[in-house]
Write a protein that holds these residues in place. Structure first.
Motif, PDB file in Angstrom:
ATOM      1  N   THR A  36       0.841  -1.210   0.000  1.00 19.29           N
ATOM      2  CA  THR A  36       0.000   0.000   0.000  1.00 19.29           C
ATOM      3  C   THR A  36       0.869   1.251   0.000  1.00 19.29           C
ATOM      4  OG1 THR A  36      -1.664  -1.212   1.249  1.00 19.29           O
ATOM      5  CG2 THR A  36      -1.866   1.171   1.212  1.00 19.29           C
ATOM      6  N   LEU A  67       2.131   1.718  -3.542  1.00 24.19           N
ATOM      7  CA  LEU A  67       1.085   2.181  -4.452  1.00 24.19           C
ATOM      8  C   LEU A  67       0.779   3.655  -4.223  1.00 24.19           C
ATOM      9  CD1 LEU A  67      -1.097   1.555  -6.579  1.00 24.19           C
ATOM     10  CD2 LEU A  67      -2.606   0.881  -4.698  1.00 24.19           C
ATOM     11  N   ARG A  68       0.877   4.057  -2.996  1.00 28.44           N
ATOM     12  CA  ARG A  68       0.561   5.440  -2.645  1.00 28.44           C
ATOM     13  C   ARG A  68       1.467   6.426  -3.400  1.00 28.44           C
ATOM     14  NH1 ARG A  68       1.346   5.167   2.680  1.00 28.44           N
ATOM     15  NH2 ARG A  68      -0.571   3.973   2.963  1.00 28.44           N
ATOM     16  N   ASN A 126       2.414   6.046  -6.533  1.00 25.09           N
ATOM     17  CA  ASN A 126       2.086   6.054  -7.965  1.00 25.09           C
ATOM     18  C   ASN A 126       0.612   5.734  -8.126  1.00 25.09           C
ATOM     19  OD1 ASN A 126       2.104   6.064 -10.750  1.00 25.09           O
ATOM     20  ND2 ASN A 126       3.285   4.163 -10.957  1.00 25.09           N
ATOM     21  N   MET A 127      -0.245   6.672  -7.775  1.00 26.93           N
ATOM     22  CA  MET A 127      -1.694   6.451  -7.759  1.00 26.93           C
ATOM     23  C   MET A 127      -2.290   6.705  -9.143  1.00 26.93           C
ATOM     24  SD  MET A 127      -2.841   5.453  -4.820  1.00 26.93           S
ATOM     25  CE  MET A 127      -4.514   6.020  -4.707  1.00 26.93           C
ATOM     26  N   GLY A 169       0.132   2.561 -12.334  1.00 27.32           N
ATOM     27  CA  GLY A 169       0.706   2.111 -11.069  1.00 27.32           C
ATOM     28  C   GLY A 169      -0.067   0.928 -10.488  1.00 27.32           C
ATOM     29  N   LEU A 170      -1.384   0.983 -10.605  1.00 31.38           N
ATOM     30  CA  LEU A 170      -2.200  -0.128 -10.130  1.00 31.38           C
ATOM     31  C   LEU A 170      -1.925  -1.385 -10.943  1.00 31.38           C
ATOM     32  CD1 LEU A 170      -4.508  -1.100  -8.272  1.00 31.38           C
ATOM     33  CD2 LEU A 170      -6.122  -0.306 -10.002  1.00 31.38           C
ATOM     34  N   MET A 225       1.261  -3.117  -9.827  1.00 34.41           N
ATOM     35  CA  MET A 225       1.118  -3.875  -8.591  1.00 34.41           C
ATOM     36  C   MET A 225       0.358  -5.178  -8.838  1.00 34.41           C
ATOM     37  SD  MET A 225       2.795  -1.980  -6.614  1.00 34.41           S
ATOM     38  CE  MET A 225       2.571  -2.994  -5.184  1.00 34.41           C
ATOM     39  N   SER A 238      -4.715  -7.954  -3.264  1.00 38.04           N
ATOM     40  CA  SER A 238      -5.289  -7.201  -4.386  1.00 38.04           C
ATOM     41  C   SER A 238      -6.467  -6.356  -3.927  1.00 38.04           C
ATOM     42  CB  SER A 238      -5.738  -8.168  -5.487  1.00 38.04           C
ATOM     43  OG  SER A 238      -4.651  -8.948  -5.946  1.00 38.04           O
ATOM     44  N   LEU A 278      -5.275  -3.364  -2.058  1.00 36.36           N
ATOM     45  CA  LEU A 278      -4.695  -2.332  -2.944  1.00 36.36           C
ATOM     46  C   LEU A 278      -5.780  -1.599  -3.720  1.00 36.36           C
ATOM     47  CD1 LEU A 278      -1.630  -4.332  -4.312  1.00 36.36           C
ATOM     48  CD2 LEU A 278      -1.579  -2.439  -2.704  1.00 36.36           C
ATOM     49  N   PHE A 321      -6.652   2.296  -3.552  1.00 36.94           N
ATOM     50  CA  PHE A 321      -6.638   3.111  -4.761  1.00 36.94           C
ATOM     51  C   PHE A 321      -7.946   3.868  -4.914  1.00 36.94           C
ATOM     52  CE2 PHE A 321      -6.822   3.937  -9.304  1.00 36.94           C
ATOM     53  CZ  PHE A 321      -5.519   4.295  -9.621  1.00 36.94           C
TER      54      PHE A 321
END
Length: 1631
Positions: A895, A898-899, A901-902, A906-907, A910, A933, A936, A940
């Motif tokens: 997490t 991911l934060r 590259n929002m 980016g998703l 991941m 998943s 995440l 997102f």
């Protein structure tokens, strides 16, 4: 006649005494006793004559007669005249001495008769017995035994005879050569002596008060001489015991001088028996009596025997006691009684003997001696008063003994001492200390065996007794208060007394409370006079530390806190008010929890808060420094308890944090670092916590002290104390380093956030970095943990955003090295978790990591965690907790990445990392990947910010990846998959411009569908997947459909078949929503579909096929039905599913059902086989087309969607299927299918049986369910109706239950159903006529028929069938006519003549060989009688009563029950006003009714109860009627004998003229085929005669009754013989 008849009865019974059954013998004996109650003289005379006349009667039977005589004599002793007494005495004497040999039971019974008579006629008995007790001849054994028993039973009567008896007996003693005779002489002498002593003790009540002790002295001494000097030397143990038992009471009758003279020989002689006998109770008891006699005469020679006595008695007391042997326990009590006697007369000699024995090392000697000491302390307190110092000093060595039995005995002695003031003497403190030592013993795991004194010492043995003793001494023995207080305080702090803390604290709290009540406000601890008492600091430290493990030692936490609270004034004067509030809160917390539910961390925090609060209240630096010093001093005391030492370290940190003196703080920290045991993990953790807590107030001092320590020699390999062993050197240094590193971590975590940033790189991480190269696991874990703490501290700081962490990448790389070094196949340490948490905190700090570094980090962490196999369920909870914590750490790390590259890209990155794990063949990897998943995607979604309307270009790919997982084998995976799809749909909405708080109804349906995914049922699961696909289809943009389908096609080959099938469901749904129509030839398509289904077992193929068939049948119904009916029977599961697909739409279902009904009813249901035509046995085979149509009907009707159509065709379906059931009863499959059916039984081809009748029942059941008659189906299921309906034997009952259920729950359907059934009444098939008649007959039992105005037509229809050729139909017609009484009782009067006529015709039906029509008629009449007009009933009453009478004794239980119950209803209908002619029938029925109360069948007995209750009023006697009502209620227990007795008493009192008739009728049942009835008949006759007045005797032929009873005494059933004997006893009325 009276005399002769009584004797005759007795003679009959005496003849029956030889019965082979012991129970019958006992009953005969009881009957003799009963006769004896009324005619004692006659019975005794008859018994006497019988025994004289039957000299050869075997002795067991003579014994029974003598026992009866004893009972009669004992009960009527006062009524016995002298002549009879003389005769009985002479007989008993003769029987007793008839044979010289011993026949114990017989001769004992005769002796008992003499003893019983001797209670009243002692003179005559003695005359007879003494006649056989003549000088010069050895008497019979039982003559002597009788004299002994007479002495015991009649003391005042026998003692006057003792002198001549003894005179005669003495010469006989020398003549007795056999041990048996000698034993009985000893027994007699014992009883004589005890009787004489009892006589002398009650001389004021005795008939001759002049009798004195010396009356017997000379004779007793002469007997004593023979017993002691001759018989005692015998080799026979039984004789020796008999002698010694006699010597005890005899010693009290010896002349004083003779006793004094004999003691030197007597005592050694008795003591010698201890060596010869294992069971020594009698020896000890006799010895005690001898000693009491010696002391009572003031013996001077006893002193010379003391040493020998004491040694022998001591040896006995040292014998181990087995609680299972009562004699051994009793022996111990007798031995202690002897010691009591000696303690009172010679206390000095006793102690001089006992006390040295305490020094012996032998366990038994020491335990036994302690037992005696305890006993004499309690029982001879006055004699022991001056001996207290000697006794106390003698306990020195026992106190050192480690044997548990000795310890228990010592504790018991100390308890006795405490009650008698010993512990107040010098040396008493040692006893108290000993008790405390035993309280400190570790709890024992094995239960102890019962102890030496017979007490049950289970549980903790010595410890449990000691704890109990200490508390009792503290609370119940007032004189111990000054002994225990404050002395017990000295045991609080020494480690060796840790186990005793709970009882110590409880006792101290009680003692302190008592002192507080006496002197309120005063200090409790007198330090001025007791220098050895622990200081307030020591007490506080000790009690607070042990409270950290509050449930150990039986709850020492609560006990310690209570004591601490009571001592508040002595701890510090300012604490009282605050502790009065805070301590109860802590105690309440402990009360709310158990050892299992208490959170150790939360409890320690509460205790530390309590300590901080205490330090704040005191606010005295000197006091605080003293407390910290004491805490440091006590640290080594807890080396054996790491958890408590860990807590003490926290207490030290808390206390130092409150100290204002920096020098004291630095000094203590230095000492802690120098003295810590670094090899113990808990101590390393505790020391680190101490430094962390201290750093809250003294950060600079703590860091400086750690810096100094790291520079010291301890960290140098070449020098220092560790250089002695080089191998150990490195290991010890690593442990020290681990501790210091951990200290830095805790300092960083706990220090004030505003000060951490300035110190973290320069002072903390700088020292940590130099040890990253280590391979030591403990140091590695400490490094990771400290880095994690430091990183978290940085992130939680307010200035974290502006902080530039220069060594961030280096730290991340080092953490990844640690993660990769962990074993991939197991999770044993928290290194992964801590390292990932550190990376999570580091990722958010500046500068950012490179993309490749991030990718490697994600790949490495996923591979390290996801592949770890799940732990077996048997693993402990700690392993499970470690796994969950590690997964949360990985989740937080992803997490965090991911934060940064929002974006959709980016998703996607991941998810691509997770994709291999999502598709993994291993379930645990899939569920972990889906969980990550979901996390995440939701993160997102929660942080989505769309600045422009852009497409979510990878939506189709992502949904295609997650949606098939909605059917994963693992429920958790399914749940997470739905969550992922839900999040993706909202992401799409977000990219379409909808606000974040917008809630889409379509997407929200996904959440409600999650419940369907919990179910393991595939149908529910894939239905849910279908719904999910519909939702996706509605919200998926058109341009994403291709990518979604392509992805789903790939999922068809998924290794998880569930996911593959889910993909099929979703593809079908998408195609249906957006696909084109198909047109194909029906037969070919059906054929292809069936062949496809046979080739594969995939569920999604079947679903596609079902859908296709449905579409075809919508256009070509008849063709599809014909094609499917042509499928081979039995239908396989795939064909069944295709049939069910035709019921999904009402208009289609209507056509299909109509076609199938036509197929069922058009063809004949069966054809006769050749075997049937050639023989009388039935042989019918079902025809194929109706059978196939029936099976198809079941499949169509089993689909819920067919419900509306079934309602429309309800009458036709119900009638057709019910008659289909009836005409397939017992019908076989066609021969071509029989072998095939047998083969399919063990296979999965056919879901149901093909058996014709079963398939019809199943179809009918399915039809009712679909037709809204669920209540009918449930009622039939509960009542077993379906099983009955399909069986030839139970079909009628099944139809009846079906009709009843229909009447209750489907009334509005009945008119049309009845109309359809009436048309079948003239069917050529007999079974169909029976079925329709049974159904219509049962309808009349329901009121709904009257409500629907169907009653008249139904009655007419049934009445027309009364002459049917089938007896079953005629019987069912009668049942239906009788059912009017239940369904429409108000209509019975109107149709009374018609109904009664029908029933009377049924009673007279001659064409039914089994009387079943008559049975139905009787049952129907019983129901109708209460409802018809009296005038209609009057004409048939007598006829019915006469017609049913033969059935009372029918062999068939149903006929007996029905006829008797109808008889009761006939009586009830008369209402107590019957005519004489009917009263005659009532009287005639009384005996059968009473006797059939013992019928072996419960329905018959219940019918008899009812009939007798109804007969009562017609007998015109209220008391008798009331008795019937009271005792014969349904469900009430009946004591038949008591009831019969009471009934006969009333009958004879009010109807004496019936005696002869009733008795004669009962004789008929003496030959009944039922054993219980045959046993009841003589009881009835006996009770009747018993309660008849003497003048009625002529009515009864007593000779006939007696002869019949005499025959019954030979009946094969023992119960009958018993009752016959019992009745003979009751005939005493005429005796």
């Amino acid at each position: 006649m009276t005399e002769s008849y009584a004797k005759k009865l007795t003679a009959i019974l005496l003849e029956a005494i030889t019965d082979r059954e012991p129970l019958v013998q006992e009953q005969v004996c009881g009957a003799l006793c009963a006769l004896g109650e009324a005619q004692p003289a006659e019975v005794l005379s008859a018994c006497e004559e019988h025994l004289w006349q039957h000299e050869k009667l075997a002795h067991p039977y003579r014994t029974m007669i003598l026992r009866a005589m004893e009972t009669v004599v004992s009960s009527h002793l006062s009524e016995l005249d002298k002549d009879m007494a003389r005769a009985v005495i002479f007989l008993a004497s003769s029987e007793m001495t008839r044979v010289k040999e011993l026949v114990c039971d017989w001769q004992q019974a005769a002796s008992n008769v003499l003893v019983a008579v001797g209670k009243q006629f002692i003179g005559k008995v003695m005359e007879e017995v003494l006649s056989k007790f003549q000088p010069g001849a050895l008497p019979h054994y039982f003559v002597v035994q009788t004299l002994a028993n007479l002495a015991a039973s009649n003391v005042f009567g026998m003692v006057p005879f003792l002198t001549p008896i003894l005179s005669t007996m003495l010469p006989m003693l020398g003549m007795a050569k056999h041990d048996t005779m000698r034993v009985v002489f000893c027994s007699a002498l014992q009883n004589f002596s005890e009787s004489a002593l009892e006589y002398l003790a009650s001389r004021d009540q005795a008939p001759d008060p002049t009798v004195r002790r010396d009356t017997f002295a000379a004779d007793i001494f002469s007997a004593y001489d023979i017993l002691f000097n001759h018989w005692l030397q015998s080799r026979e143990a039984k004789l020796r015991l008999a002698v010694v038992e006699a010597l005890g009471p005899m010693s009290h009758l010896l002349p004083s001088e003779r006793l004094e003279e004999q003691l030197p020989k007597l005592l050694p002689g008795v003591l010698a028996l201890y060596r010869k006998h294992a069971e020594t109770f009698h020896v000890s008891k006799s010895l005690g009596q001898i000693l009491e006699a010696a002391v009572s005469v003031g013996s001077r020679t006893l002193e010379a025997q003391l040493d020998t006595l004491l040694a022998a008695l001591h040896a006995q007391i040292c014998v181990p006691v087995e609680s299972s042997s009562p004699l051994v326990v009793s022996n111990q009590k007798e031995v202690l009684r002897c010691f009591t006697v000696l303690a009172c007369c010679a206390p000095d000699r006793l102690l001089a003997f006992l006390l040295p024995k305490l020094d012996a090392s032998n366990e038994r000697i020491r335990v036994g001696t302690l037992q005696v000491v305890r006993h004499v302390i309690n029982s001879a307190a006055s004699q022991m008063e001056v001996k207290k110092p000697f006794i106390l000093s003698s306990m020195r060595l026992p106190l050192l003994d480690t044997n548990s039995k000795v310890k228990r005995a010592v504790v018991q002695v100390i308890s006795a001492m405490a009650h008698h003031g010993y512990l107040e003497q010098p040396g008493g403190e040692a006893m108290v200390e000993y008790i405390v030592q035993q309280c400190a013993l570790p709890p024992e795991t094995e239960p102890q065996k019962p102890g030496a004194d017979g007490e049950d010492l289970t549980g903790d043995g010595v410890r449990a007794i000691s704890v109990s003793t200490l508390y009792l001494l503290s609370t119940t023995v007032d004189r111990m208060s000054d002994v225990l207080w404050p002395y017990l305080l000295e045991f609080l702090t020494p480690v060796r007394f840790t186990g005793a803390l709970t009882p110590l604290c409880r006792s101290l709290a009680h003692l302190a409370q008592k002192r507080q009540e006496v002197g309120a406000g005063a200090f409790l601890l007198p330090y001025d006079s007791n220098a050895t008492l622990p200081s307030p600091y020591a007490i506080t430290t000790r009690l607070l530390t042990v409270s950290s493990t509050p449930y150990l030692g039986g709850g020492r936490g609560a006990a310690s806190l209570r004591l601490l609270n009571i001592l508040h004034r002595d701890i510090h004067p300012l604490l009282g008010q605050r502790w009065a509030t805070t301590v109860p809160l802590l105690l309440a917390h402990l009360d709310e929890h158990t050892e299992e539910t208490l959170s150790q961390k939360e409890w320690e925090e509460k205790l530390l808060a309590f300590l901080r609060d205490t330090l704040a209240v005191v606010s005295d630096n000197t006091w605080i420094c003293q407390l910290s010093l004491e805490m440091c001093r006590q640290l080594p005391c807890y080396n054996g308890t790491p958890q408590e030492k860990n807590f003490l370290y926290k207490c030290i940190g808390t206390t130092l944090g409150a100290a204002s003196s920096k020098e004291v703080v630095r000094k203590h920290l230095q000492e802690l670092l120098e003295t810590a045991r670094y090899q113990v993990e808990a101590e390393r953790e505790g020391l680190a916590c101490c430094f962390g807590i201290c750093a809250i107030s003294h950060l600079d001092d703590v860091l400086a002290q750690l810096e100094d320590f790291m520079r010291s020699d301890v960290f140098r390999k070449s020098t220092g104390i560790f250089n002695i062993f080089k191998d150990r050197n490195e290991n010890e240094v690593e442990k020290v380093r681990s501790t210091v590193i951990l200290c830095y971590g805790h300092v960083a975590a706990r220090a004030p956030r505003e000060l951490v940033l300035a110190k973290v790189e320069s002072d903390i991480l700088r020292n940590i970095f130099q040890y990253f190269s280590t391979k030591d696991p403990a140091l590695k874990l400490c490094l990771v943990q400290s880095v994690c703490m430091a990183s978290q501290a940085i992130c939680s700081s307010a200035q974290a955003g502006s902080f530039h962490f220069s060594r961030k990448a280096e730290l991340v790389a080092q953490m990844m090295e640690f993660i990769k070094a962990e074993p991939p196949d197991s999770l044993r340490t928290p290194i992964r978790k801590k390292a990932m948490l550190a990376c999570t905190y580091l990722v958010s700090l500046e500068p950012a990591l490179e993309e490749q570094v991030q990718a490697d980090m994600v790949h490495g962490c996923l591979h390290s965690v996801m592949a770890v196999p799940p732990e077996p369920e048997a693993e402990d909870d700690r392993q499970e907790s470690l796994y969950l914590d590690t997964m949360h750490a990985l989740e937080d790390l992803l997490t965090s990445l991911l934060r940064r590259n929002m974006t959709p890209q980016g998703l996607q990155i991941m998810v691509e990392h997770l994709s291999p794990w999502i598709k993994s063949p291993r379930g645990h990897e899939r569920v972990r990947a889906l969980g990550l998943s979901s996390c995440l995607l939701h993160h997102f979604l929660e942080h989505l910010h769309v600045s422009a309307l852009v497409p979510f270009h990878n939506l189709g790919l992502l949904i295609g990846l997650f949606s098939p997982r909605c059917a994963d084998l693992w429920p958790a995976t399914r749940r997470e998959a739905v969550s992922c799809v839900h999040a993706l749909l909202y992401l799409q909405l977000g990219y379409e411009g909808f606000s974040r708080d917008y809630r889409d109804d379509v997407a929200e349906r996904l959440l409600t569908l999650q419940e369907g995914l919990v179910q393991p049922d595939p149908a529910v699961l894939f239905h849910t997947c279908h719904s999910i696909a519909q939702i996706i289809a509605k919200r998926l943009p058109p341009e994403q459909l291709i990518s979604l389908l392509l992805t789903l096609f790939e999922s068809l080959g998924d290794s998880d078949k569930n996911c593959s099938r889910a993909a099929t469901v979703m593809i079908n749904c998408l195609l249906r929503e957006r696909g084109s129509m198909l047109q194909e030839k029906v037969p070919e398509i059906v054929s292809v579909l069936r062949s496809k289904l046979q080739e594969t077992r995939e569920e999604h193929v079947l679903q596609a096929a079902q859908h296709s068939v449905y579409l075809l049948a919508s256009q070509h119904c008849a063709a599809v039905v014909s094609s499917l009916l042509g499928s081979p029977l039995p239908f396989d599961s795939h064909t069944c599913s295709l049939w069910r697909a035709l019921a999904t739409e009402p208009s289609l279902s209507t056509q299909v059902l109509a076609l199938l009904l036509e197929k069922v009813s058009r063809d004949v249901p069966f054809k006769e086989t050749r075997a049937f035509l050639l023989s009388s046995s039935p042989g019918r085979e079902a025809t194929l087309l109706p059978l196939a149509a029936t099976c198809a009907l079941y499949e169509v009707l089993s689909v819920p969607a067919s419900g509306p159509v079934v309602l429309e065709l309800y009458p036709q379906l119900f009638t057709t299927l019910l008659l289909r059931v009836s005409c397939t009863l017992g019908v076989l499959l066609p021969r071509s299918l029989q072998a095939k059916e047998r083969r399919s039984v063990g296979s999965a081809l056919a879901p149901r049986s093909l058996e014709p009748c079963s398939s019809a029942v199943d179809a009918l059941q399915a039809m009712l369910l679909r037709g809204g008659s669920e209540d009918v189906v449930q009622r039939m299921e509960l009542e077993g109706g379906w099983r009955l309906l399909g069986s030839s034997a139970g079909h009628e009952e099944g139809v009846t239950r079906l009709a009843s259920a229909m009447a209750r729950s489907a009334g509005p359907r009945l008119p049309l159903v009845m109309k359809a059934l009436v048309c079948t009444q003239s069917s050529v098939y007999e079974t169909q006529r029976v079925t329709s008649t049974a159904f219509l007959a049962e309808l009349l039992a329901a009121n709904v028929v009257n409500d629907l105005m169907l009653l008249e037509s139904l009655l007419d229809n049934l009445a027309a069938r009364q002459k049917d050729t089938c007896a079953s139909v005629r019987r069912l017609v009668l049942r239906g006519l009788a059912n009017v009484a239940s369904g429409s009782p108000e209509k019975v009067r109107a149709h009374g003549p018609q109904l009664l006529t029908a029933m009377m015709g049924g009673l007279d039906d001659r064409d039914d060989p089994h009387s079943l029509v008559a049975l139905e008629a009787m049952t129907g009449l019983a129901r109708l009688l209460d409802l018809v007009e009296r005038r209609d009933l009057h004409s048939v009453l007598l006829h019915v009563a006469i017609r049913i009478r033969p059935f009372f004794d029918s062999e068939k239980v149903e006929l007996r029950s029905a006829s008797i119950r109808l008889f009761g209803h006939l009586n009830k209908a008369c209402h107590g006003a019957c005519e004489d002619v009917f009263l005659e029938q009532v009287v005639a029925g009384l005996v059968p009714l009473l006797l059939h109360l013992r019928d072996p069948q419960a329905p018959v007995t219940n019918a008899c109860r009812f009939a007798l209750r109804m007969c009562g009023p017609n007998l015109q006697h209220e008391e008798l009627a009331a008795a019937f009502q009271k005792h014969l209620q349904e469900g009430r227990g009946l004591h038949f004998g008591e009831f019969l007795n009471a009934t006969c008493k009333l009958l004879m009192h009010h109807f004496p003229e019936l005696l002869g008739r009733l008795a004669a009728t009962s004789l008929f049942y003496f030959k009944s085929s039922w054993e219980d009835v045959r046993a009841a008949a003589p009881m009835l006759a006996g009770f009747l005669v018993l309660h008849a007045e003497p003048e009625l005797q002529p009515q009864v032929d007593l000779e006939q009754i007696t002869a019949a009873l005499q025959l019954l005494l030979k009946d094969p059933a023992p119960l009958v013989r018993m009752k016959a004997a019992e009745t003979l006893g009751r005939l005493v009325k005429f005796a």
